[in-house]
Design an enzyme around this catalytic site. Structure first.
Site: not given
Length: 297
Positions: A143, A240, A270
């Site tokens: 991320s 996601d 995610h």
């Protein structure tokens, strides 16, 4: 030209942006390793990187062969997540060096979270690269960590020899913020804080300072070519809801390296922490180590 090669056994697809075989075929051939069970259970001990004018950083390190692997966590995440620990166990089973760490203001590291910015966390990554890691490194960024790994590769091209992004959130919160209605943006500016709903926080939302968003704008990358020339693998879940999988395609398109693969998990979210997600991550690391072993002394 991007080439899709779906693999029904594992449910992912590889999109190759380079002149080399796609990853999906090689991944499908790799049998699941017994590293989950065979790797030594002993964990690396907690250490601290002392920095004279910056917060001390907590990290765990395994010494071993190069290339080493550095795991860069996501927004407000610490070094003890499932993916970081799984990668450590895999590196231990192969005898490769590995580092995981906490950003300043997070976990066991020093610092005030309220004062943290993308720029300061970028410095944290560079500190780990410069003062802890030895030799060439593969960076694995999750991320926000995927955004920061790109910055690290730009700043230290002689040391970063490959990148693996997991739900790479390049330009992350900045893109989300500017997608809001102008009236909402003005309200956030007036309040000095953005309350962002999230099922990944026990409170149900994140409180993000307006100053954090404005500072992050200085670190955006998608507005121009990204001068990263090493091999890059971008893993993303198609479910996601935080960072759309199309973001990885944008990143791949902007990176100047010809050796870029985007690998999509149809059922991945995610966090990408289910067993099949972790298997994909480990196979991707293994594939890169094999690839780089012919060029890394």
């Amino acid at each position: 030209m991007a080439a899709w090669a779906p693999c029904r056994r594992w449910g992912w697809a590889a999109v190759s942006f380079g002149r080399h075989p796609g990853l999906s075929a090689s991944l499908a051939r790799k049998p699941p390793r017994a590293w989950w069970l065979s790797a030594c259970r002993q964990k690396a001990s907690l250490s601290f990187l002392n920095r004279s004018e910056l917060p001390n950083l907590a990290y765990k390190r395994l010494k071993g062969k190069t290339p080493g692997i550095i795991f860069i966590p996501g927004y407000l995440s610490n070094m003890n997540g499932i993916k970081a620990v799984a990668v450590e166990e895999f590196c231990k089973s192969l005898g490769h060096a590995f580092i995981r760490f906490d950003y300043s203001g997070i976990g066991s590291s020093d610092g005030n979270l309220a004062e943290c910015t993308v720029g300061k966390w970028r410095k944290d990554v560079l500190s780990i690269l410069d003062d802890v890691a030895e030799g060439p490194q593969i960076l694995v960024g999750s991320s926000l960590g995927g955004w920061l790994m790109l910055h690290a590769a730009i700043a230290r091209p002689e040391k970063v020899i490959a990148l693996i992004g997991i739900a790479t959130a390049a330009d992350g919160l900045v893109t989300q913020y500017h997608a809001l209605p102008v009236e909402t943006q003005k309200e956030i500016e007036m309040k000095g804080e953005w309350t962002l709903p999230s099922r990944y926080n026990k409170e149900g939302y994140f409180r993000i300072p307006y100053s954090f968003i404005k500072e992050a704008e200085h670190h955006c990358l998608l507005h121009s070519p990204i001068p990263v020339t090493c091999p890059v693998r971008l893993l993303h879940g198609m479910k996601d809801e935080i960072v759309p999988w199309q973001r990885s395609l944008q990143v791949a398109d902007r990176i100047v390296s010809p050796d870029v693969d985007v690998i999509l998990r149809k059922q991945g979210d995610h966090r990408m922490k289910e067993k099949a997600d972790i298997h994909l991550l480990i196979c991707t690391i293994d594939d890169l180590i094999d690839k780089l072993s012919t060029v890394v002394p």
